[in-house]
Design a protein around this motif. Structure first.
Motif, PDB file in Angstrom:
ATOM      1  N   SER A 211       5.517  10.622   7.327  1.00  0.00           N
ATOM      2  CA  SER A 211       6.684  10.678   7.202  1.00  0.00           C
ATOM      3  C   SER A 211       7.886  10.151   6.506  1.00  0.00           C
ATOM      4  O   SER A 211       8.594   9.140   7.208  1.00  0.00           O
ATOM      5  CB  SER A 211       7.386  11.123   8.962  1.00  0.00           C
ATOM      6  OG  SER A 211       8.293  11.873   8.741  1.00  0.00           O
ATOM      7  N   ARG A 212       8.341  10.922   5.444  1.00  0.00           N
ATOM      8  CA  ARG A 212       9.264   9.887   4.420  1.00  0.00           C
ATOM      9  C   ARG A 212      10.570  10.808   4.065  1.00  0.00           C
ATOM     10  O   ARG A 212      10.597  12.298   3.966  1.00  0.00           O
ATOM     11  CB  ARG A 212       8.489   9.717   2.805  1.00  0.00           C
ATOM     12  CG  ARG A 212       7.422   8.423   3.465  1.00  0.00           C
ATOM     13  CD  ARG A 212       7.819   7.415   4.073  1.00  0.00           C
ATOM     14  NE  ARG A 212       6.773   6.387   4.098  1.00  0.00           N
ATOM     15  CZ  ARG A 212       7.027   5.664   4.807  1.00  0.00           C
ATOM     16  NH1 ARG A 212       7.808   5.634   6.604  1.00  0.00           N
ATOM     17  NH2 ARG A 212       5.441   4.425   5.590  1.00  0.00           N
ATOM     18  N   ASP A 213      11.407  10.016   4.386  1.00  0.00           N
ATOM     19  CA  ASP A 213      12.849  10.946   3.478  1.00  0.00           C
ATOM     20  C   ASP A 213      12.813  11.262   2.101  1.00  0.00           C
ATOM     21  O   ASP A 213      12.022  10.394   1.771  1.00  0.00           O
ATOM     22  CB  ASP A 213      13.969   9.879   3.541  1.00  0.00           C
ATOM     23  CG  ASP A 213      14.505   9.351   5.790  1.00  0.00           C
ATOM     24  OD1 ASP A 213      13.937  10.214   6.492  1.00  0.00           O
ATOM     25  OD2 ASP A 213      14.997   8.188   5.438  1.00  0.00           O
ATOM     26  N   SER A 214      13.578  12.298   2.114  1.00  0.00           N
ATOM     27  CA  SER A 214      13.937  12.433   0.561  1.00  0.00           C
ATOM     28  C   SER A 214      14.558  13.154  -0.039  1.00  0.00           C
ATOM     29  O   SER A 214      15.178  13.302   1.396  1.00  0.00           O
ATOM     30  CB  SER A 214      11.829  13.620   0.323  1.00  0.00           C
ATOM     31  OG  SER A 214      12.530  14.365   1.002  1.00  0.00           O
ATOM     32  N   ASP A 215      14.674  13.581  -1.149  1.00  0.00           N
ATOM     33  CA  ASP A 215      16.238  14.629  -0.839  1.00  0.00           C
ATOM     34  C   ASP A 215      16.434  16.187  -0.112  1.00  0.00           C
ATOM     35  O   ASP A 215      16.971  16.469  -0.090  1.00  0.00           O
ATOM     36  CB  ASP A 215      16.121  14.782  -2.678  1.00  0.00           C
ATOM     37  CG  ASP A 215      16.207  13.442  -3.564  1.00  0.00           C
ATOM     38  OD1 ASP A 215      17.129  12.606  -3.313  1.00  0.00           O
ATOM     39  OD2 ASP A 215      15.795  13.590  -4.645  1.00  0.00           O
ATOM     40  N   PHE A 216      14.793  16.565  -0.098  1.00  0.00           N
ATOM     41  CA  PHE A 216      15.141  17.634   1.207  1.00  0.00           C
ATOM     42  C   PHE A 216      15.326  17.719   1.966  1.00  0.00           C
ATOM     43  O   PHE A 216      15.938  18.963   2.436  1.00  0.00           O
ATOM     44  CB  PHE A 216      13.181  18.775   0.228  1.00  0.00           C
ATOM     45  CG  PHE A 216      13.216  18.629  -0.841  1.00  0.00           C
ATOM     46  CD1 PHE A 216      13.924  19.720  -1.873  1.00  0.00           C
ATOM     47  CD2 PHE A 216      12.454  18.086  -2.148  1.00  0.00           C
ATOM     48  CE1 PHE A 216      14.004  20.355  -2.773  1.00  0.00           C
ATOM     49  CE2 PHE A 216      12.228  18.771  -3.509  1.00  0.00           C
ATOM     50  CZ  PHE A 216      12.025  19.917  -3.531  1.00  0.00           C
ATOM     51  N   ASN A 217      15.048  16.002   2.666  1.00  0.00           N
ATOM     52  CA  ASN A 217      15.152  15.686   3.911  1.00  0.00           C
ATOM     53  C   ASN A 217      15.085  14.765   4.276  1.00  0.00           C
ATOM     54  O   ASN A 217      14.600  13.925   4.669  1.00  0.00           O
ATOM     55  CB  ASN A 217      13.458  15.804   4.897  1.00  0.00           C
ATOM     56  CG  ASN A 217      13.186  17.261   4.226  1.00  0.00           C
ATOM     57  OD1 ASN A 217      12.760  18.179   4.893  1.00  0.00           O
ATOM     58  ND2 ASN A 217      12.243  17.345   3.731  1.00  0.00           N
ATOM     59  N   PRO A 218      16.702  14.015   3.858  1.00  0.00           N
ATOM     60  CA  PRO A 218      16.902  12.893   4.167  1.00  0.00           C
ATOM     61  C   PRO A 218      17.557  12.032   5.432  1.00  0.00           C
ATOM     62  O   PRO A 218      17.206  10.847   5.213  1.00  0.00           O
ATOM     63  CB  PRO A 218      18.232  13.264   3.415  1.00  0.00           C
ATOM     64  CG  PRO A 218      18.981  14.957   3.863  1.00  0.00           C
ATOM     65  CD  PRO A 218      17.975  15.127   3.728  1.00  0.00           C
ATOM     66  N   GLN A 219      16.839  13.114   6.489  1.00  0.00           N
ATOM     67  CA  GLN A 219      17.156  12.738   7.762  1.00  0.00           C
ATOM     68  C   GLN A 219      15.978  12.631   8.479  1.00  0.00           C
ATOM     69  O   GLN A 219      15.540  14.207   9.179  1.00  0.00           O
ATOM     70  CB  GLN A 219      18.232  12.999   7.904  1.00  0.00           C
ATOM     71  CG  GLN A 219      19.462  12.212   8.153  1.00  0.00           C
ATOM     72  CD  GLN A 219      20.048  10.832   8.221  1.00  0.00           C
ATOM     73  OE1 GLN A 219      19.654  10.254   9.214  1.00  0.00           O
ATOM     74  NE2 GLN A 219      20.286  10.154   7.160  1.00  0.00           N
ATOM     75  N   SER A 220      15.085  12.853   8.004  1.00  0.00           N
ATOM     76  CA  SER A 220      13.573  13.574   8.573  1.00  0.00           C
ATOM     77  C   SER A 220      12.815  13.142  10.114  1.00  0.00           C
ATOM     78  O   SER A 220      13.525  12.038  10.687  1.00  0.00           O
ATOM     79  CB  SER A 220      11.951  12.869   7.622  1.00  0.00           C
ATOM     80  OG  SER A 220      12.387  11.321   7.464  1.00  0.00           O
ATOM     81  N   THR A 221      12.896  14.477  10.436  1.00  0.00           N
ATOM     82  CA  THR A 221      12.348  13.710  12.171  1.00  0.00           C
ATOM     83  C   THR A 221      10.582  14.990  12.266  1.00  0.00           C
ATOM     84  O   THR A 221       9.653  15.081  11.937  1.00  0.00           O
ATOM     85  CB  THR A 221      12.612  14.914  12.959  1.00  0.00           C
ATOM     86  OG1 THR A 221      14.266  14.244  12.987  1.00  0.00           O
ATOM     87  CG2 THR A 221      12.671  14.177  14.792  1.00  0.00           C
ATOM     88  N   PRO A 222       9.669  12.981  12.472  1.00  0.00           N
ATOM     89  CA  PRO A 222       8.358  13.984  12.459  1.00  0.00           C
ATOM     90  C   PRO A 222       7.848  13.951  13.912  1.00  0.00           C
ATOM     91  O   PRO A 222       8.542  13.717  15.135  1.00  0.00           O
ATOM     92  CB  PRO A 222       8.016  12.537  12.745  1.00  0.00           C
ATOM     93  CG  PRO A 222       8.420  11.143  12.879  1.00  0.00           C
ATOM     94  CD  PRO A 222       9.764  11.622  12.562  1.00  0.00           C
ATOM     95  N   ILE A 223       7.292  15.224  14.245  1.00  0.00           N
ATOM     96  CA  ILE A 223       6.988  15.984  15.329  1.00  0.00           C
ATOM     97  C   ILE A 223       5.568  16.629  14.561  1.00  0.00           C
ATOM     98  O   ILE A 223       5.257  16.928  13.576  1.00  0.00           O
ATOM     99  CB  ILE A 223       7.256  17.910  15.174  1.00  0.00           C
ATOM    100  CG1 ILE A 223       9.401  16.986  15.238  1.00  0.00           C
ATOM    101  CG2 ILE A 223       7.136  18.262  16.589  1.00  0.00           C
ATOM    102  CD1 ILE A 223       9.923  18.556  15.008  1.00  0.00           C
ATOM    103  N   ILE A 224       4.418  15.674  15.959  1.00  0.00           N
ATOM    104  CA  ILE A 224       3.532  15.833  16.129  1.00  0.00           C
ATOM    105  C   ILE A 224       2.515  17.069  17.415  1.00  0.00           C
ATOM    106  O   ILE A 224       3.695  16.750  18.611  1.00  0.00           O
ATOM    107  CB  ILE A 224       2.736  14.282  16.674  1.00  0.00           C
ATOM    108  CG1 ILE A 224       2.725  13.542  15.075  1.00  0.00           C
ATOM    109  CG2 ILE A 224       0.822  15.310  15.882  1.00  0.00           C
ATOM    110  CD1 ILE A 224       2.138  12.486  15.610  1.00  0.00           C
ATOM    111  N   LEU A 225       2.397  18.280  16.531  1.00  0.00           N
ATOM    112  CA  LEU A 225       1.464  18.889  17.627  1.00  0.00           C
ATOM    113  C   LEU A 225       0.278  18.987  17.777  1.00  0.00           C
ATOM    114  O   LEU A 225      -0.653  18.850  17.067  1.00  0.00           O
ATOM    115  CB  LEU A 225       1.323  20.280  17.295  1.00  0.00           C
ATOM    116  CG  LEU A 225       3.204  21.076  16.977  1.00  0.00           C
ATOM    117  CD1 LEU A 225       3.267  22.419  16.453  1.00  0.00           C
ATOM    118  CD2 LEU A 225       4.371  20.445  18.117  1.00  0.00           C
ATOM    119  N   ALA A 226      -0.026  17.689  18.754  1.00  0.00           N
ATOM    120  CA  ALA A 226      -1.846  18.348  19.368  1.00  0.00           C
ATOM    121  C   ALA A 226      -2.332  19.098  20.057  1.00  0.00           C
ATOM    122  O   ALA A 226      -2.168  18.678  21.297  1.00  0.00           O
ATOM    123  CB  ALA A 226      -1.967  16.840  19.478  1.00  0.00           C
ATOM    124  N   ALA A 227      -3.435  20.321  19.513  1.00  0.00           N
ATOM    125  CA  ALA A 227      -3.509  20.806  20.151  1.00  0.00           C
ATOM    126  C   ALA A 227      -5.320  20.417  20.449  1.00  0.00           C
ATOM    127  O   ALA A 227      -6.081  20.494  20.180  1.00  0.00           O
ATOM    128  CB  ALA A 227      -2.833  21.657  19.180  1.00  0.00           C
TER     129      ALA A 227
END
Length: 301
Positions: free
Chosen positions: A47-63
């Motif tokens: 999960s890497r920051d980018s111009d689209f998402n400069p403050q990325s937050t990783p969220i895992i949904l494990a079902a």
């Protein structure tokens, strides 16, 4: 991974072409594990920051995808993910969500005890979810291998949120069964392609490894096993995740509950969060997060 942005228009278009009016078996056509999603075959999910998402937050949904729990993946495709992403953008409890979906089975008997998509921030996540194999197994052994998802987060993810900003991501496991007590060394080797400790790891050890990088929660769906043996389920989960184990009475409100838990963890009041949803969803969320109806005070002065 994690370029682009989620869009309700993209989800609507995708669902019109691939999801709406189709059965679970028509949407999820895989009959075996796709090597792309096999944790033994990939190094890290990033999960890497980018111009689209400069403050990325990783969220895992494990079902859990054993037995009847395949309905969770189905509901995520139909309504859940569009609700989840649009509400996070609107409410902003966290910034720039990057979402991974993992499928959990049973390490003792299933051929695919764990699968995982990439972290994504746009509609490209949809086709990956549809590529997951809903094996529908489970061993009738009073539990599933939810610990595999904890170890996945610890061993196989790398995120700018933690590495650049020291911010944990979010990990939600979801299912109806007790948690089996960890993984043997052989199971760790087979699932992750890396040698595990000879004596294996307990459920608590797997969880503690994940908690270094993620705020971890579990959601019990009141269906299947849990519908008749809820106390047995909670006996295994609550000692592991006290205050972070939630019971959801209607799986169709999973997205609303996930967003609510994130909001509460980020400091919002549980009663206010529950009241922010419509009447039906609000009632279900309130029960899950133990919110109380707002008191109404009489105006004497």
């Amino acid at each position: 991974m994690g370029m682009g942005r989620f869009s309700t228009a993209d989800w609507a278009d995708y669902n019109a072409r691939h999801v709406n009016g189709r059965s679970r078996s028509e949407i999820f056509g895989a009959t075996g594990m796709d090597p792309r999603f096999d944790p033994a075959r990939f190094g890290y999910r990033e999960s890497r920051d980018s111009d689209f998402n400069p403050q990325s937050t990783p969220i895992i949904l494990a079902a859990d995808v054993t037995g009847s729990m395949g309905m969770i993946a189905h509901e995520l495709m139909r309504n859940g993910l569009v609700t989840l992403t649009s509400e996070i953008y609107d409410r902003r409890p966290v910034s720039d969500p990057h979402i991974m979906v993992a499928a959990i089975g049973d390490a003792t008997c299933d051929r695919a005890p764990l699968q995982a998509t990439q972290f994504e921030a746009d509609i490209s996540l949809a086709s990956q979810i549809r590529g997951l194999w809903l094996e529908g197994g489970g061993g009738g052994n009073d539990g599933e291998s939810y610990s595999a998802a904890h170890l996945l987060a610890a061993l196989k993810t790398s995120t700018d949120a933690f590495e650049k900003r020291g911010r944990k991501g979010y990990l939600f496991t979801i299912g109806d069964e007790p948690i089996l007590d960890g993984l043997t060394g052989r199971q760790i080797s087979e699932i992750f392609g890396t040698e595990g400790p000879r004596g294996g790891l307990s459920a608590r050890q797997c969880l503690q490894a994940a908690q270094k990088y993620y705020d971890v929660f579990h959601i019990v769906i009141r269906e299947g096993y849990a519908a008749s043996r809820m106390s047995r389920v909670l006996d295994t989960w609550e000692p592991l995740l006290p205050g972070r184990t939630y019971v959801l009475e209607d799986y169709r409100r999973l997205a609303e509950l996930v967003v609510s838990i994130i909001e509460i963890n980020e400091g919002r009041d549980a009663d206010d969060v529950a009241a922010s949803w419509g009447a039906e969803a609000g009632t279900i969320v309130a029960r899950a997060v133990h919110a109380r109806p707002k008191r109404k005070f009489l105006n004497f002065f």
